[in-house]
Design a protein around this motif. Sequence first.
Motif, PDB file in Angstrom:
ATOM      1  N   VAL A 301      55.028  -7.012   8.686  1.00 44.65           N
ATOM      2  CA  VAL A 301      54.596  -7.341   7.328  1.00 44.65           C
ATOM      3  C   VAL A 301      55.448  -6.618   6.298  1.00 44.65           C
ATOM      4  CG1 VAL A 301      52.648  -7.220   5.723  1.00 44.65           C
ATOM      5  CG2 VAL A 301      52.254  -7.836   8.112  1.00 44.65           C
ATOM      6  N   SER A 302      55.898  -5.413   6.617  1.00 44.01           N
ATOM      7  CA  SER A 302      56.666  -4.615   5.660  1.00 44.01           C
ATOM      8  C   SER A 302      57.977  -5.280   5.255  1.00 44.01           C
ATOM      9  CB  SER A 302      56.948  -3.231   6.239  1.00 44.01           C
ATOM     10  OG  SER A 302      57.637  -3.347   7.476  1.00 44.01           O
ATOM     11  N   TYR A 303      58.503  -6.165   6.098  1.00 39.18           N
ATOM     12  CA  TYR A 303      59.746  -6.871   5.747  1.00 39.18           C
ATOM     13  C   TYR A 303      59.498  -7.832   4.581  1.00 39.18           C
ATOM     14  CZ  TYR A 303      63.782  -9.971   5.991  1.00 39.18           C
ATOM     15  OH  TYR A 303      64.897 -10.706   5.669  1.00 39.18           O
ATOM     16  N   TYR A 304      58.307  -8.439   4.547  1.00 38.31           N
ATOM     17  CA  TYR A 304      57.989  -9.445   3.539  1.00 38.31           C
ATOM     18  C   TYR A 304      57.294  -8.846   2.306  1.00 38.31           C
ATOM     19  CZ  TYR A 304      58.725 -12.399   7.633  1.00 38.31           C
ATOM     20  OH  TYR A 304      59.251 -12.989   8.759  1.00 38.31           O
ATOM     21  N   VAL A 305      56.520  -7.780   2.515  1.00 33.90           N
ATOM     22  CA  VAL A 305      55.747  -7.183   1.419  1.00 33.90           C
ATOM     23  C   VAL A 305      56.396  -5.853   1.057  1.00 33.90           C
ATOM     24  CG1 VAL A 305      53.464  -6.432   0.649  1.00 33.90           C
ATOM     25  CG2 VAL A 305      53.669  -8.306   2.298  1.00 33.90           C
ATOM     26  N   ARG A 306      57.268  -5.881   0.050  1.00 31.55           N
ATOM     27  CA  ARG A 306      58.040  -4.695  -0.327  1.00 31.55           C
ATOM     28  C   ARG A 306      57.271  -3.852  -1.344  1.00 31.55           C
ATOM     29  NH1 ARG A 306      63.457  -5.921   1.036  1.00 31.55           N
ATOM     30  NH2 ARG A 306      63.304  -7.274   2.881  1.00 31.55           N
ATOM     31  N   PRO A 307      57.462  -2.539  -1.318  1.00 31.14           N
ATOM     32  CA  PRO A 307      56.784  -1.657  -2.276  1.00 31.14           C
ATOM     33  C   PRO A 307      57.031  -2.094  -3.723  1.00 31.14           C
ATOM     34  CG  PRO A 307      57.844  -0.356  -0.567  1.00 31.14           C
ATOM     35  CD  PRO A 307      58.304  -1.769  -0.366  1.00 31.14           C
ATOM     36  N   GLY A 308      55.968  -2.144  -4.503  1.00 28.91           N
ATOM     37  CA  GLY A 308      56.075  -2.468  -5.921  1.00 28.91           C
ATOM     38  C   GLY A 308      56.139  -3.948  -6.235  1.00 28.91           C
ATOM     39  N   SER A 309      56.200  -4.806  -5.210  1.00 26.84           N
ATOM     40  CA  SER A 309      56.278  -6.253  -5.447  1.00 26.84           C
ATOM     41  C   SER A 309      54.910  -6.798  -5.849  1.00 26.84           C
ATOM     42  CB  SER A 309      56.757  -6.965  -4.186  1.00 26.84           C
ATOM     43  OG  SER A 309      55.796  -6.822  -3.143  1.00 26.84           O
ATOM     44  N   HIS A 563      46.262   3.996  12.022  1.00 27.89           N
ATOM     45  CA  HIS A 563      46.157   2.546  12.196  1.00 27.89           C
ATOM     46  C   HIS A 563      47.534   1.905  11.988  1.00 27.89           C
ATOM     47  CE1 HIS A 563      41.549   1.819  11.720  1.00 27.89           C
ATOM     48  NE2 HIS A 563      41.912   2.115  12.945  1.00 27.89           N
ATOM     49  N   PHE A 564      48.014   1.265  13.041  1.00 26.33           N
ATOM     50  CA  PHE A 564      49.354   0.670  13.042  1.00 26.33           C
ATOM     51  C   PHE A 564      49.323  -0.820  13.355  1.00 26.33           C
ATOM     52  CE2 PHE A 564      52.738  -0.630  16.068  1.00 26.33           C
ATOM     53  CZ  PHE A 564      53.861  -0.525  15.262  1.00 26.33           C
ATOM     54  N   THR A 565      48.248  -1.306  13.965  1.00 26.20           N
ATOM     55  CA  THR A 565      48.297  -2.592  14.665  1.00 26.20           C
ATOM     56  C   THR A 565      47.829  -3.812  13.868  1.00 26.20           C
ATOM     57  OG1 THR A 565      46.135  -2.050  15.622  1.00 26.20           O
ATOM     58  CG2 THR A 565      48.090  -1.528  16.929  1.00 26.20           C
ATOM     59  N   ILE A 575      51.087   0.856   5.174  1.00 29.97           N
ATOM     60  CA  ILE A 575      51.621   2.166   4.775  1.00 29.97           C
ATOM     61  C   ILE A 575      52.216   2.883   5.981  1.00 29.97           C
ATOM     62  CG2 ILE A 575      50.944   4.484   4.005  1.00 29.97           C
ATOM     63  CD1 ILE A 575      51.182   2.624   1.694  1.00 29.97           C
ATOM     64  N   VAL A 576      51.549   2.829   7.121  1.00 22.33           N
ATOM     65  CA  VAL A 576      52.055   3.477   8.339  1.00 22.33           C
ATOM     66  C   VAL A 576      53.370   2.822   8.777  1.00 22.33           C
ATOM     67  CG1 VAL A 576      51.592   3.850  10.793  1.00 22.33           C
ATOM     68  CG2 VAL A 576      49.816   4.324   9.096  1.00 22.33           C
TER      69      VAL A 576
END
Length: 719
Positions: A301-309, A563-565, A575-576
Amino acid sequence: MTDSRFPTKDAVLAFIRSSNVPVGKREIARAFKLSGSAHREALKDLLRDLEADGNVERGRNKRMAPPQSLPEVAVLEVSAVDPDGELQARPLTWTGDGTPPRIFLLPERKAEHKGAPPPAVGDKLLAKLSRINDRLYEGRIIRRIEGAEGRVLGVYHQAADGGRLIPTDRRNKTEFVVLPPNRGDAEPGDLVMADILPAGRLGLPQARVTECFGSTAEPRAISLIAIHGAGLPTVFPHSALREAELAAVPPLSTREDLRAIPLVTIDGSDARDFDDAVWAEIDPDPANPGGWHLLVAIADVSYYVRPGSALDRAAYERGNSVYFPDRVVPMLPEALSNGLCSLRPGEDRACLAFHLWIDRDGALVRHRLVRGLMRSAARLTYEQVQACRDGTPDDDTGPLAEPVIAPLYGAFARLWAARGRRGTLELDLPERRVRVDERGRVSDIATRERLDSHRLIEEFMIAANVAAAETLDSRTMPGLFRVHDQPSMDKMEALRGFLAGIGQTLPKRQELTPEHFTRILRKAAGTPEAPLVSEVILRAQAQAAYSPDNIGHFGLALRRYAHFTSPIRRYADLIVHRALIRTLNLGVGGLDDGALERLSEIGDHISATERRAAAAERDALDRFTASFLSDRIGARFAGRVSGVTRFGLFVRLDENGADGLIPASTLPDDRYEHDEAKHALVGQRHGRTYRLSAPVSVILVEADPLTGSTLFRLADPEG
């Protein structure tokens, strides 16, 4: 009036209409240079005629304005923020026809509001208004109104003087008047959201309808009541939706290619998203005899949802997805949650994957995180996988039985054994499952069956979560841990007293472990007190939360846990992921400096949204259950006391797990006192005692889907 200096009626009307604020006789007289008693009397008559003709309206301060104009100073509610950050508002009270004029708020003077956040949608403000035209005003904020009157969700009913609003919250006994101008589009029987208007000195309080959700006879109303009652955000900003729609699967590039590994997703048959996939093999390394190699792949998810977007801001606001029997309120838009971040079979998907190595005793000996590209081999359900394991494979699981499913169970057996040795708290409490048909009506309520396939996935996820926490801890990288503190001393003393009453003991020592509770549960297993003991031990536990300060997870008996999964549905996991990407230099989307400084604040926020979601889910479950039982008023049920309070007994039905209340006022005639230590209501005159987990036979008295209220009475008061 023959005086040529005296203005015509049209001239005065034009002046009133051209003014951007209501005007009084003094302003009109000054504008037309009128003086003397004769002119004052003539002007009074002219204004009276204009008012009688409906050309102007007289406000409370006797100032004149065109019909349906707003006053010069009014209480407003911020209704929208446009893409440029410009605020729009509406009057809190509006008695005109149709919709009120639009109001654009001018920026606040910074000197007066230094350090204060800008007004947000829903905020109440006192503002000075300036009319641009009949349908448009500008407003300058005078001050913000703290402690706004609030909103109420309820059912609109017709009445002789307009309408009535009956709140859906059973705790709110207030009835509100809805005057015809404040009705909006509401029809009798509609579920509506309304603003509570400033109270007058006499009569019932008033409300103004702001949104209509349709008839309460529609099944979808049940979830809507829970959603809006909890204040869950339901509409994504256009900018967030656009970012989600423009997203695409990344190229392989520097990612590890996992597409040849037959990873499978295993979820419930009613699952709406698939964000984790698993695979296992016997570890070929001779240095780890009897060990296993596991792979847990999670949607990136982190690839698509970038910080501050825009996506990030929307996800943070929601904190997590919320699940109801007939719908989900997702943390991310559908293009991601059911699209690019759902690990669909045969489709390339970006992932973060932990390679995990466990020894023959199930201990995690090492791990490695990669950013990869995977392709799920199958979407399986818990029931399919368990049936295959039990010897009845189907077309999907048959080809996977030996190469995929058998190794998964082999690794699970080692993890499960390690769990037992670790001494975790084993509270295997029944979970209600509500099934709805195609029309959204409840077709069945049953206890959800617990299978080894459920436990398999849980143990794989726990192992990955431990690896995530260990990685952050070993590299002194700040992150969010899932923390679960030890029970408080007060709760332990109360529990100790209760257990003594049923012949059980809890050691009096400073450091209790989950194993102490598990031993008690094992001793109680198979006895009539077993459900009672489980309930009381559960209620004695501390509440889990998210925090950058790692204090460990008491219930799982783990020193490090994060929580990572599930980053599709939990912001904590996102966040993790970002923290891991940053500390391992895995590319774009890592945790930014701003978030690092706000980790405590983020942890508090998402702990609160998690509690909000749980409350909304319980609320909906109660309402769906009441709907299911509503045509069985007068029926007799067997159940057990599931809760004891000073105002009555909560009962859980054996047949379907539904909960309801027996009010203390309906118990056999006596004076009852609540014994908290014994979890009982005790009659002071006749000695009748109603204890937690006691079997009871009850008659259904009320089941109201709109309030979620389910009431019982004892079938045999003397029993």
